[in-house]
Design an enzyme around this catalytic site. Structure first.
Site, short mmCIF file in Angstrom:
data_model
loop_
_atom_site.label_atom_id
_atom_site.label_comp_id
_atom_site.label_asym_id
_atom_site.label_seq_id
_atom_site.Cartn_x
_atom_site.Cartn_y
_atom_site.Cartn_z
CG HIS A 35 -1.78 -1.21 1.33
ND1 HIS A 35 -2.99 -1.29 0.70
CD2 HIS A 35 -1.60 -2.39 1.96
CE1 HIS A 35 -3.53 -2.47 0.94
NE2 HIS A 35 -2.71 -3.16 1.70
N GLY A 47 9.35 -21.86 9.88
CA GLY A 47 8.01 -21.49 10.32
C GLY A 47 7.91 -20.05 10.78
#
Length: 196
Positions: free
Chosen positions: A113, A140
């Site tokens: 954005h 992870g």
């Protein structure tokens, strides 16, 4: 004049509320829901759903739940593994090589954005492509940010936030992710990095 989808795929500011894009995302959400609700004994059904989601057959092993925006902007090589709870915001192309392992809760974001609050109020967004080479292991909880390229055979430590390109043949970790040391194939057989 470009359509909103053409703008999106070109990396330009675009309107994510465009009806065509909304329809494509809804299709993706429906397929993800079908996939995430499937059982372990429904492997053939999972393969069919993944093929529909990606737009072509794949031998990827994806553990539900799995989430993405479009699916069709994800390109996978052979033998890719996504552990539980991975997210791919594939507003732009996400290209992943072969023999790539993603730990649980890895997040891959092409969407971005404007930095300016004034610009963000227009509700426009853009994206940058992500490329991940072959034989990569992403630990992870890692987050891969828009525009990043990760080279072949590299290992990304668990919980890392990858904000810039990482070359081939290194172990990188941290927030922001940085190179910790080079990887030597012979050495890595003796002392694998702790990436979870």
């Amino acid at each position: 004049m470009k359509t909103e989808k053409q703008k999106m795929l070109a990396g330009d500011l675009y309107d994510p509320l465009d009806p065509v894009l909304c329809q494509e995302r809804q299709r993706c959400l429906d397929l993800c829901k079908l996939f995430n609700d499937s059982r372990e004994d429904q492997q053939e059904e999972r393969k069919r759903i993944i093929a529909d989601l990606l737009g072509n057959p794949s031998d990827a092993w994806i553990q539900p739940p799995f989430f993405c925006d479009y699916g069709t902007n994800i390109s996978l090589g052979a033998k890719v593994f996504f552990n539980f709870n991975c997210v791919v915001l594939d507003v732009m192309q996400v290209t992943i090589g072969s023999n790539v392992l993603f730990g649980p809760s890895v997040q891959i974001y092409t969407a971005t954005h404007p930095i300016s609050a004034v610009e963000r109020r227009k509700w426009l967004e853009s994206a940058k492509p992500i490329t991940i080479g072959s034989d990569v292991w992403v630990g992870g909880g890692a987050i891969i940010c828009p525009g990043v390229t990760i080279g072949d055979r590299t290992v990304i430590g668990a919980g890392s936030v990858v904000t810039r390109d990482i070359p081939s043949d290194v172990f990188a970790a941290g927030n922001p992710c940085r190179i910790i040391r080079p990887l030597d194939e012979r050495q890595s057989l003796q002392t694998p990095p702790n990436v979870a």
